[in-house]
Structures are given as structure tokens and as C-alpha cells.
Design an enzyme around this catalytic site. Sequence first.
Site, short mmCIF file in Angstrom:
data_model
loop_
_atom_site.label_atom_id
_atom_site.label_comp_id
_atom_site.label_asym_id
_atom_site.label_seq_id
_atom_site.Cartn_x
_atom_site.Cartn_y
_atom_site.Cartn_z
CG ASP A 195 -35.65 -6.02 31.74
OD1 ASP A 195 -35.59 -7.09 31.12
OD2 ASP A 195 -35.56 -5.93 32.98
CE LYS B 182 -30.34 -6.50 25.98
NZ LYS B 182 -31.01 -5.90 27.12
N GLY C 231 -34.94 -11.93 28.61
CA GLY C 231 -36.29 -12.07 28.07
C GLY C 231 -36.48 -11.03 26.99
CG HIS C 232 -34.28 -10.47 24.14
ND1 HIS C 232 -33.12 -10.95 23.59
CD2 HIS C 232 -33.89 -9.69 25.17
CE1 HIS C 232 -32.08 -10.48 24.27
NE2 HIS C 232 -32.51 -9.71 25.24
CD GLN D 229 -28.53 -10.75 30.90
OE1 GLN D 229 -27.47 -11.04 30.40
NE2 GLN D 229 -29.59 -11.53 30.77
P1 IMP Z 1 -28.88 -13.72 36.93
O1 IMP Z 1 -28.39 -13.23 35.61
O2 IMP Z 1 -30.09 -14.58 36.84
O3 IMP Z 1 -27.77 -14.35 37.73
O4 IMP Z 1 -29.34 -12.43 37.77
C1 IMP Z 1 -28.42 -11.45 38.22
C2 IMP Z 1 -29.04 -10.06 38.18
O5 IMP Z 1 -29.26 -9.70 36.82
C3 IMP Z 1 -30.41 -9.96 38.85
O6 IMP Z 1 -30.53 -8.67 39.41
C4 IMP Z 1 -31.38 -10.11 37.70
O7 IMP Z 1 -32.62 -9.50 37.96
C5 IMP Z 1 -30.64 -9.38 36.61
N1 IMP Z 1 -31.00 -9.84 35.27
C6 IMP Z 1 -30.59 -10.97 34.65
N2 IMP Z 1 -31.11 -11.03 33.41
C7 IMP Z 1 -31.82 -9.92 33.23
C8 IMP Z 1 -32.56 -9.38 32.12
O8 IMP Z 1 -32.66 -9.95 31.04
N3 IMP Z 1 -33.16 -8.18 32.34
C9 IMP Z 1 -33.04 -7.50 33.49
N4 IMP Z 1 -32.37 -7.95 34.55
C10 IMP Z 1 -31.76 -9.14 34.42
#
Ligand code: IMP
Length: 434
Positions: free
Chosen positions: A13, A16, A40-41, A223
Site C-alpha cells: 500500500d 506502487k 489494490g492499486h 505488496q
Molecule cells: P494474502 O496475500 O491475501 O494471503 O494476505 C496475506 C497478508 O498480506 C495479509 O496481512 C494481507 O493484509 C497482506 N496483503 C496482501 N496483499 C496486500 C496489499 O496489496 N497491500 C497490503 N497488504 C496486503
Amino acid sequence: MPGLVVVGAQWGDEGKGKITDLLAGRAQLVVRFAGGANAGHTLMVDGQVHKLHLIPSGILHPDVRNLIGHGCVVDLEALAKELDALEPLGVGPARLGLSPLAHLVMPWHKLLDSLQEQRRGKAAIGTTGRGIGPAYADKAARHGLRAGDMRDADVLRERVLQAAEDANHRLTRLHDAAPVDGVTIADRMEVLAERFRPYLADVTEETHAALAEGRNVLFEGAQGALLDLDLGTWPFVTSSHAVAAGACLGAGVGPKAIGRVMGITKAYATRVGSGPFPSELLDETGERLRQAGAEFGTTTGRPRRCGWLDLVALRHAVRINGLDSLALTKLDILDDFAEIGVVEAYEGPDGQPGGFPADPADLGTRRPVVTWLPGWQARTSDARTIADLPEAARAYLDHVATAAGVPVTLVGVGGGREQTLMDSDPFTGREVLA
Ligand code: IMP
């Protein structure tokens, strides 16, 4: 070689998408190399907001080719929704390609994601529920479905039915949950495959060709460093490679194809989901940052945890990504603060000074040592060059750059393209822009 990697230097977040959109204006090819619809971009172009999850953030540039690389996991339903919004803008297979090697996120992966989270109880990771972990787990276990399976309708049907049967074994025996209906899923996949077959593209070949022709290639991560599967705060991580090394795997290039690496950091810090976060502010200052920065997840809408910029963690991110420079976003969110905290050092459990722990999971035992820097208490969102910023804001940037050991060459002061201030070309690091 003009290959530039853009990665998150915190917990995701960082903005990017916005930076990639801007830099794509100087690129011919953008390759998203990791993650899935968990990302989420948000892009704001000509006053219009676009929310992307899987599609690379160069997509709004008509002349730029965008590829979803091998390192991504692709939920075709999510991709279809994203494309529905973009097709009226002329986005089609000429502008977007999908690696046949990318694994597919299937409906059962999303079910398994939420069932696994429930089983974890208090130790839940706080995933986005997008089926990311189970899809990557299937890939590692060598029984997932890949985008390339869409090429032949009969093969696809057979593989979907087989994979659904495997998944039902897990759903019913392990989780005591209802099975999925493989036939319904196979029927739906046939429709999706019809739509997405023309998008299949040889990502490795296209990337190498573009680099060989001297074109600017942008490798877009998802991420952030501390959510990386290997190098993050495991198990509170995502299941892919968020660090710069992931670009090589996700696009099919060697390390020498990477010319430069840019890390994105916010002017403060946020984290969504569980896991250690030494600089977290659980008080009204944290709430103030959340409200001022609109810190709510793009994908899930969850409130983000907020804190001061952690310079120890940032320095670590510089090392593990090999960052050449930093882009610092959302500087304007700090405009009203009289004093701004930064985490300068950690104290370990014994009260002694300690650096970044050998195991990032041990960040939970580190106490942040906060230094206070003067705020500027002036509006920065109208600045158009870094030199336009108030002196105290420039001093803040200098402080961050000195602590991180790399220059801050890009600064975000708002959501619009024109609100990203750039003092050098990130592809070369040299050319000073007017
Ligand atoms: P997952 O990727 O859905 O398996 O989530 C694993 C961890 O990564 C969790 O703490 C999510 O909140 C975090 N996470 C996954 N994608 C994002 C992102 O795009 N931004 C921030 N945190 C993320």
C-alpha cells in the site's frame, strides 16, 4: 540495460500503482511479476479513479504493452471484472498479455483461504481472502491449474474436474465443509477461457525482446518487502515474492536484466492484517494518520494500522531489494503535523540497542526509539518540483535519505500524476528533468 524494478519497501500500500502509472509514460513494457487480486492499486488520471488488482498499472497508457507475469496467480473472475471497466478505454489483447505459466486462482482456493483463516483462530494472518495462499500452495505442491490450460477446451475441462475433486477432498475431509460443484466450475471456466485465450502471451520472450531492443521495461511488484514469503514477517506475509528478486522469476529474466531498483515508501507507515509492526501508533495520532491518509484497504476496505516511518525497517528494505533510490509517497498527509516522528533505532527485549532482527518475525519484540523532526505545517500538494517544497519538508526527505542510504528521487504530494515530483529519470538515474 533499461530494466527498472518498482517494489514496495514497507508492508504494501505504498502507492506502487500510482508510481508505476507515472513511470509507464517513459516505458514501452510493464510486467507485473507477483501477487494476485490481493493487491489494490488506485490510479487517478484526469480526475477519474481506476482501481486495479491484477492488471499492471501501465494499462492506462495506450502505447504501453502490459504483461501479467509467471509469478502472479490469476483469478479470471477478478480479471474479467477489471477488464469490463477498461475495455471501453480500448484495452484488449494488444495492450494486455497473460503468461500461460501463471497459476489460476480457482473458487475453491478462496473457500480454503477463509476456512484456513478460521482454523487459525487468534493466530489468523488477516489475509485478503482472495485465495492467494492456497493457490500458491497448489503451485508449490505441483497440482494447480495454469493459464496455459485454457488453450484447449477439453484439456481445461479435464483439469478443472480433476482439481475440483482434489479440492473437495480437502474441503470435506479436512475442513468438514461442503464440496464445490466441479461441473458448474468447468462450465464457467469454458466461458472465461473463451474470453482470455487471446490474451495468452509469451512473457519471457516479449520481455527479452524489449530489453534487447533497448526499450524501457518496468517490472511492477505487488505488496511490500516485509510481506515477502521468504524475507517478510513470516507467517504474517503473503505467499509470493514481493522483493526485487521476484522480478526475475516473475518475468523470466536473470539479475543482469535489472538495471535499477526503486523502492516505494509512504512518508509514514501502514500495515493491513496481523503481524509485528514496531512503529504502530494505537493512539489518536494513529487515527489522525488513518483519517488524513484515507488508510482503508483498496481490496477489502479494512482500516489500515498506522504508525511513523520506520527507518530501521526501511534500511533493511534497501538492502534486501538492492534499492538505488526511494519514491516517498503521501508527503502531503503530514502537512498539518507540528512534529513528525521517525523510528531511528530499536531496543531489544533486554533494553539494549538492537538492529533489524535476523528473523523479521522477531520485530514484535523490538521497541521503537522515536526521533522527532519539525513539521512544515504548510500545504505541499501544489508543489510541482522537490525544490518547491517547504524547507522543513525537504529536511525531512534528507533525513530519510541519509538514514536509508539512498536518495529520495520521487515525492508524492497527492493522487494526480502531476502531483508526483521527480528530480531524475528512474530508468537511468541520471538525467535531471526540467
Ligand atoms: P494474502 O496475500 O491475501 O494471503 O494476505 C496475506 C497478508 O498480506 C495479509 O496481512 C494481507 O493484509 C497482506 N496483503 C496482501 N496483499 C496486500 C496489499 O496489496 N497491500 C497490503 N497488504 C496486503
